[in-house]
Scaffold this motif. Structure first.
Motif, mmCIF file in Angstrom:
data_model
loop_
_atom_site.group_PDB
_atom_site.id
_atom_site.type_symbol
_atom_site.label_atom_id
_atom_site.label_comp_id
_atom_site.label_asym_id
_atom_site.label_seq_id
_atom_site.Cartn_x
_atom_site.Cartn_y
_atom_site.Cartn_z
ATOM 1 N N ASP A 182 8.220 -3.179 -4.251
ATOM 2 C CA ASP A 182 8.177 -2.158 -3.669
ATOM 3 C C ASP A 182 9.876 -2.428 -2.730
ATOM 4 O O ASP A 182 9.612 -1.803 -2.100
ATOM 5 C CB ASP A 182 7.224 -1.675 -3.444
ATOM 6 C CG ASP A 182 7.180 -0.021 -4.120
ATOM 7 O OD1 ASP A 182 7.481 1.192 -4.276
ATOM 8 O OD2 ASP A 182 6.197 0.765 -2.826
ATOM 9 N N TYR A 380 5.058 -12.738 -2.459
ATOM 10 C CA TYR A 380 4.979 -11.349 -3.097
ATOM 11 C C TYR A 380 4.224 -10.936 -3.902
ATOM 12 O O TYR A 380 4.398 -12.300 -4.745
ATOM 13 C CB TYR A 380 6.472 -10.579 -2.889
ATOM 14 C CG TYR A 380 6.066 -8.798 -2.254
ATOM 15 C CD1 TYR A 380 5.633 -8.303 -1.281
ATOM 16 C CD2 TYR A 380 6.273 -8.123 -3.832
ATOM 17 C CE1 TYR A 380 6.053 -6.632 -0.847
ATOM 18 C CE2 TYR A 380 5.739 -6.674 -3.909
ATOM 19 C CZ TYR A 380 5.862 -5.797 -2.761
ATOM 20 O OH TYR A 380 5.313 -4.659 -2.517
ATOM 21 N N GLU A 419 -0.478 -10.068 -0.296
ATOM 22 C CA GLU A 419 -0.764 -8.845 -1.229
ATOM 23 C C GLU A 419 -1.371 -10.528 -2.742
ATOM 24 O O GLU A 419 -0.969 -10.146 -3.796
ATOM 25 C CB GLU A 419 -1.003 -8.075 -1.801
ATOM 26 C CG GLU A 419 -0.710 -7.135 -0.254
ATOM 27 C CD GLU A 419 -0.946 -5.597 -1.100
ATOM 28 O OE1 GLU A 419 -0.514 -5.101 -1.870
ATOM 29 O OE2 GLU A 419 -1.341 -4.581 -0.333
ATOM 30 N N TYR A 486 -5.112 5.195 -2.518
ATOM 31 C CA TYR A 486 -5.237 4.428 -3.947
ATOM 32 C C TYR A 486 -6.798 4.674 -4.403
ATOM 33 O O TYR A 486 -6.882 3.274 -5.271
ATOM 34 C CB TYR A 486 -4.193 2.886 -3.692
ATOM 35 C CG TYR A 486 -2.902 3.044 -3.712
ATOM 36 C CD1 TYR A 486 -1.943 3.683 -4.464
ATOM 37 C CD2 TYR A 486 -2.220 1.774 -3.022
ATOM 38 C CE1 TYR A 486 -0.919 3.420 -4.996
ATOM 39 C CE2 TYR A 486 -1.481 1.787 -2.792
ATOM 40 C CZ TYR A 486 -0.062 2.436 -3.787
ATOM 41 O OH TYR A 486 1.398 2.477 -3.790
HETATM 42 C C1 GCB Z 1 1.388 -2.302 -0.810
HETATM 43 C C2 GCB Z 1 2.823 -3.604 -0.437
HETATM 44 C C3 GCB Z 1 3.762 -2.532 -0.441
HETATM 45 C C4 GCB Z 1 3.997 -1.368 -0.825
HETATM 46 C C5 GCB Z 1 2.943 -0.732 -0.391
HETATM 47 C C6 GCB Z 1 2.669 0.535 -1.299
HETATM 48 O O1 GCB Z 1 0.205 -2.936 -0.767
HETATM 49 O O2 GCB Z 1 2.471 -4.400 -0.099
HETATM 50 O O3 GCB Z 1 5.489 -3.737 -0.055
HETATM 51 O O4 GCB Z 1 4.921 -0.614 -0.959
HETATM 52 O O5 GCB Z 1 1.295 -1.008 -0.821
HETATM 53 O O6 GCB Z 1 3.513 1.623 -0.390
HETATM 54 O O7 GCB Z 1 1.720 1.396 -2.193
#
Ligand code: GCB
Length: 600
Positions: A182, A380, A419, A486
């Motif tokens: 991301d 990641y 994660e 989420y």
């Molecule tokens: C997460 C990730 C991160 C994302 C974020 C999101 O858990 O570690 O890299 O950018 O969520 O914005 O969903």
């Protein structure tokens, strides 16, 4: 016919690279003699990654000899790219470019010395880099965020040198990171390029820290080791720290390594309240290298993080290595000043440098400002845990990051993953990596952003539990928790509590939600500043209940570029979970966190 030619060229590059000169690690490049090779570089696009056009390798820098000569590429009349920088944001046609680009920089070196050695040093290039000089392939490097260098002593001339560097940012399953992440896959030479000049034998690396066992003593001890590179090793080196009254000889082993200890007088420890740095000088033969180093200890005691013997709460924030105003990778001290200035305004004493090694300027500035850091590699989503080659890559990139930042007091945590699901292959991979990191650096804490058990077996519960066996290998349990964004409304946080299967300090390494700066609504309106504000209020109340909470780093200080985020009118290619917009404007949630940190 053409096809065959391409095949041959690929082979040429491949064969040369496999017999490459070994790259050499050179630390603390900013305090050495160097000429910057930053600036405008010519480039040739190589989207099909052939390494050559019309039967000619690009790195040979062919130029037609006469009017009938056929050369099917050319730097001279081509476009330029600024180095350092993301290529994607420099020309509209490169916005989503993924592939190979050859960069060329020509230079003279009139004051070339016969006695000295010369190296090309690249702060970082994303992702795979082939370095060539004056028509010879020097070698290649993999990994988009760590520094590397190659020696050019035998090839450099007083005039007409050409450095041609191929950078390929193609995503692949066995890369670190893997195919999907991301953040924006900024390609190119993203950090400084330097021509470094050293004496024939020089100190290429050293590791200096406070001996933690002497923390409570008045005469504290410094311990360290160094590595020399060259053919004639001096018998002795000197360590000089005038303010600590250290001026001592160090015996050098025949292989150019040395270990040393030094007793100090009146040492002030480095901390966020007193980020004291000492001027440290190492001298060996003709080489002298200076550095500015702070001394501190970091450890855990039961469920607390302890800096210099005293518990500390990490008031943090997450950060990507971008300057959003310039829409580029951060690569200058001004970029570091901008974001660390915002973090200080927020009241932070800690930053999670997510999700890969950031530019060295930010680590150096954190040292000066007294900000504690978490650093990590992009282990990641989607990593090939069962691939031993990927594990070797992770170890190499970790070594490069640790070699670069070992002497920085600000870095207190190495995080080994973000994660990742707890499966045997991953546990073996990360377990081995954890042991490896501890074997090369025993002066910092280890962590990883861990998933809750429920994410693994899917059952909803009012109690979130954490029993990932990887925690056994770590000092700190770090959790990413997006309840309210989420899944569930923000007030569902009120029903939740946390249970950890291990007696260790806990950091909330991510939480948050998206808001478009300037979009107002009520607390139920997605993407409004009020929704994000409410989410922060509720989340902070929930996390405050965690027994052993030792810090947090909400997601994230500033909106950042991400191709995963395409909601028109809201995201438009930006992840909107920043507390500050890409234009530098603060959202309401910024002030919620500021107030919370003010009270902590
Ligand atoms: C997460 C990730 C991160 C994302 C974020 C999101 O858990 O570690 O890299 O950018 O969520 O914005 O969903």
């Amino acid at each position: 016919m053409l096809k065959n030619n391409y095949y041959i060229i690929l082979l040429v590059v491949f064969v040369s690279v496999s017999t490459q000169a070994q790259d050499i690690f050179i630390t603390n490049t900013q305090n050495r003699d160097f000429v910057s090779l930053n600036g405008k570089w010519k480039y040739v696009l190589d989207p099909y990654q052939t390494g050559g056009m019309g039967g000619m390798p690009v790195y040979k820098n062919y130029i037609p000899k006469d009017k009938s000569d056929r050369v099917e590429y050319g730097f001279n009349n081509g476009k330029t790219l600024w180095v350092p920088g993301s290529w994607n944001t420099q020309h509209p046609e490169l916005t989503y470019f993924e592939g190979n680009i050859w960069y060329r920089r020509t230079f003279d070196k009139e004051d070339l010395s016969e006695d000295n050695r010369y190296f090309v040093h690249i702060g970082a290039a994303n992702y795979r880099t082939t370095v060539t000089f004056n028509g010879e392939v020097l070698g290649s490097h993999e990994g988009g965020f760590t520094p590397f260098s190659f020696e050019i002593t035998d090839l450099i001339k007083k005039e007409d040198n050409f450095l041609i560097i191929g950078v390929d940012n193609t995503r692949a399953d066995d890369n670190i990171p893997s195919k999907v992440a991301d953040w924006f896959n900024h390609g190119g030479i993203i950090r400084d390029v330097k021509l470094i000049e050293t004496p024939s034998t020089f100190i290429n690396n050293y590791f200096i820290s406070l001996d933690a066992s002497t923390l409570d003593q008045r005469t504290k001890q410094i311990k360290g080791n160094l590595e020399l590179n060259g053919s004639s090793m001096p018998k002795q080196a000197q360590l000089i720290i005038p303010e600590l009254r250290v001026n001592q000889d160090i015996a050098i082993n025949p292989d150019g390594t040395a270990e040393f200890n030094a007793l100090t007088k009146g040492m002030e420890l480095w901390s966020p309240k007193n980020p004291k740095l000492y001027e440290v000088t190492l001298v060996a033969g003709k080489d002298t290298i200076r550095d500015q180093i702070g001394f501190r200890t970091i450890e855990i005691q039961e469920k607390q993080i302890v800096l210099n013997g005293k518990p500390i709460f990490l008031k943090g924030i997450c950060l990507h290595d971008e300057n959003p105003l310039r829409k580029d990778r951060a690569n200058a001290i001004e970029d570091a000043e901008l974001v660390l200035g915002w973090a200080q305004e927020l009241g932070c004493n800690f930053i999670r440098l997510a999700h890969y090694p950031h530019q060295e300027n930010i680590v150096r500035l954190a040292d000066k400002l007294g900000i504690l850091l978490w650093e990590e590699l992009p282990l990641y989503w989607g990593i090939q845990w069962d691939n031993p080659e990927v594990l070797e890559k992770a170890k190499k990139q970790y070594t490069e990051m640790i070699d670069r930042d070992f002497n920085r007091a600000s870095t207190v945590i190495w995080s080994i993953a973000n994660e990742t699901a707890s499966i045997p292959d991953r546990n073996n991979f990360l377990g081995e990596l954890a042991d490896y990191i501890r074997s090369i650096d025993d002066t910092r804490l280890l962590s990883a952003a861990i998933k809750k058990d429920q994410e693994l077996d899917g059952h909803p519960d009012s109690v979130y539990t954490y029993n990932d066996p990887l925690i056994e290998k770590l000092d700190i349990i770090s959790i990413n928790e997006y309840l309210g964004w989420y899944g569930g409304a923000p007030e569902e946080t009120r029903k939740k509590s946390f249970e950890f299967g291990f007696e260790k300090p806990v950091i909330v390494s991510e939480f948050g939600g998206g808001a478009l700066q300037g979009f107002y609504g009520d607390k139920r309106t997605r993407w409004s500043e009020e929704f994000q504000e409410y989410l922060y209020q509720e989340s902070l109340a929930m996390f405050d209940k965690i027994d052993g909470l030792s810090g947090m780093a909400p997601w994230i200080l500033v909106d950042f570029m991400s191709p995963l985020r395409q909601l028109p009118g809201v995201q438009d290619g930006w992840n909107r979970k920043g507390l500050i917009s890409e234009k530098g404007r603060k959202k309401k949630a910024f002030f919620v966190l500021q107030k919370y940190y003010d009270k902590k």
